[in-house]
Design a protein around this motif. Structure first.
Motif, PDB file in Angstrom:
ATOM      1  N   ASN A 185       0.814  -1.212   0.000  1.00  0.00           N
ATOM      2  CA  ASN A 185       0.000   0.000   0.000  1.00  0.00           C
ATOM      3  C   ASN A 185       0.852   1.268   0.000  1.00  0.00           C
ATOM      4  OD1 ASN A 185      -2.401  -1.413  -0.109  1.00  0.00           O
ATOM      5  ND2 ASN A 185      -2.645  -1.452   2.104  1.00  0.00           N
ATOM      6  N   SER A 240       2.340   1.709  -3.470  1.00  0.00           N
ATOM      7  CA  SER A 240       1.308   2.167  -4.398  1.00  0.00           C
ATOM      8  C   SER A 240       0.949   3.631  -4.164  1.00  0.00           C
ATOM      9  CB  SER A 240       0.057   1.289  -4.251  1.00  0.00           C
ATOM     10  OG  SER A 240      -0.992   1.804  -5.030  1.00  0.00           O
ATOM     11  N   VAL A 291     -13.927   0.703   4.949  1.00  0.00           N
ATOM     12  CA  VAL A 291     -13.864   0.937   3.505  1.00  0.00           C
ATOM     13  C   VAL A 291     -14.399   2.322   3.163  1.00  0.00           C
ATOM     14  CG1 VAL A 291     -14.658   0.108   1.258  1.00  0.00           C
ATOM     15  CG2 VAL A 291     -14.041  -1.527   3.013  1.00  0.00           C
ATOM     16  N   ALA A 327     -12.400   5.115   1.154  1.00  0.00           N
ATOM     17  CA  ALA A 327     -12.943   5.720  -0.074  1.00  0.00           C
ATOM     18  C   ALA A 327     -12.962   7.243   0.046  1.00  0.00           C
ATOM     19  CB  ALA A 327     -14.343   5.186  -0.353  1.00  0.00           C
ATOM     20  N   GLU A 387      -9.485   8.419  -0.518  1.00  0.00           N
ATOM     21  CA  GLU A 387      -9.127   8.366  -1.938  1.00  0.00           C
ATOM     22  C   GLU A 387      -9.709   9.561  -2.691  1.00  0.00           C
ATOM     23  OE1 GLU A 387      -8.770   3.505  -2.358  1.00  0.00           O
ATOM     24  OE2 GLU A 387     -10.407   4.549  -3.379  1.00  0.00           O
ATOM     25  N   GLY A 404      -9.137   4.551  -5.987  1.00  0.00           N
ATOM     26  CA  GLY A 404      -8.513   3.239  -5.885  1.00  0.00           C
ATOM     27  C   GLY A 404      -9.514   2.165  -5.557  1.00  0.00           C
ATOM     28  N   PRO A 405      -9.055   1.074  -4.966  1.00  0.00           N
ATOM     29  CA  PRO A 405      -9.934  -0.073  -4.711  1.00  0.00           C
ATOM     30  C   PRO A 405     -11.054   0.207  -3.708  1.00  0.00           C
ATOM     31  CG  PRO A 405      -7.757  -0.447  -3.766  1.00  0.00           C
ATOM     32  CD  PRO A 405      -7.671   0.800  -4.586  1.00  0.00           C
ATOM     33  N   ALA A 406     -10.830   1.075  -2.734  1.00  0.00           N
ATOM     34  CA  ALA A 406     -11.885   1.359  -1.757  1.00  0.00           C
ATOM     35  C   ALA A 406     -13.057   2.067  -2.429  1.00  0.00           C
ATOM     36  CB  ALA A 406     -11.343   2.211  -0.612  1.00  0.00           C
ATOM     37  N   SER A 447     -13.866   1.930  -5.595  1.00  0.00           N
ATOM     38  CA  SER A 447     -14.508   0.941  -6.463  1.00  0.00           C
ATOM     39  C   SER A 447     -15.413   0.028  -5.653  1.00  0.00           C
ATOM     40  CB  SER A 447     -13.461   0.095  -7.190  1.00  0.00           C
ATOM     41  OG  SER A 447     -12.673   0.901  -8.017  1.00  0.00           O
ATOM     42  N   SER A 448     -14.959  -0.367  -4.478  1.00  0.00           N
ATOM     43  CA  SER A 448     -15.744  -1.238  -3.608  1.00  0.00           C
ATOM     44  C   SER A 448     -17.022  -0.543  -3.143  1.00  0.00           C
ATOM     45  CB  SER A 448     -14.905  -1.652  -2.400  1.00  0.00           C
ATOM     46  OG  SER A 448     -15.655  -2.436  -1.519  1.00  0.00           O
ATOM     47  N   ASN A 482     -18.544   1.924  -4.669  1.00  0.00           N
ATOM     48  CA  ASN A 482     -19.425   2.049  -5.834  1.00  0.00           C
ATOM     49  C   ASN A 482     -20.167   0.744  -6.097  1.00  0.00           C
ATOM     50  OD1 ASN A 482     -18.737   4.711  -6.265  1.00  0.00           O
ATOM     51  ND2 ASN A 482     -17.148   4.247  -7.769  1.00  0.00           N
TER      52      ASN A 482
END
Length: 182
Positions: free
Chosen positions: A10, A13, A134, A138, A141, A148-150, A152-153, A155
């Motif tokens: 993490n 990234s 999460v 989000a 982010e 990022g992935p949070a 997207s999760s 959403n």
């Protein structure tokens, strides 16, 4: 312990496209510290062992430019604790923070948030900032302009929840429509 590799991934990234923020200069991943409460208490009281190495590159801490003057946790500007359980956060807040008087921020799972709020309370002044679950990831982010992935999760969860509401509404419409015909 799996926390150190996850933190490394993490951190790598998050800092990949960040200019002027480098591993060894601005931050170091210390990896897993054995001994739980005892290990943390010793770290807070005695500081870093002369042979201490980082997790990311397995180099002596003294070899990093940003770590040259760091001998104890009092010399550290900020500790970022990523806690998936109440016990881990509790150990840092009870064993390290009072002894080292260091600023600590935490990313916690949603299940840890109720316990973390006690430390984050302005009267306690123990946890400087907190990101929870999460949803908190989000929000971070979005604020950092790094989707990022949070995000997207969240959403995906929102679409799923909207779909469930529509199924329930349609089910009720069908139920009442056929109930009236009988």
């Amino acid at each position: 312990d799996t926390g150190a590799p996850i933190a490394k991934r993490n951190l790598d990234s998050a800092t990949k496209n960040t200019i002027g923020y480098a591993y060894g200069t601005n931050y170091v991943n210390l990896g897993y510290l054995p001994g739980h409460e005892t290990g943390l208490a010793q770290l807070a009281a005695r500081g870093f062992a002369p042979e201490a190495r980082d997790f990311g590159q397995s180099q002596a801490l003294t070899s990093f430019a940003g770590f040259g003057s760091v001998k104890t946790l009092r010399d550290v500007t900020l500790i970022v604790e990523l806690a998936g359980s109440e016990d881990v956060l509790k150990m840092w807040m009870e064993q390290v923070q009072p002894r080292a008087s260091v600023k600590i921020v935490a990313g916690v799972s949603a299940s840890v948030e109720p316990k973390a709020r006690v430390y984050h309370d302005p009267a306690a002044k123990q946890l400087a900032a907190m990101m929870s679950g999460v949803l908190g990831a989000a929000q971070y982010e979005i604020l950092s302009n790094q989707p990022g992935p949070a995000l997207s999760s969240i959403n995906a969860q929102s679409v799923l929840q909207l779909t469930l509401v529509l199924v329930i509404v349609l089910g009720n419409i069908v139920y009442f429509a056929f109930r009236g015909r009988k």
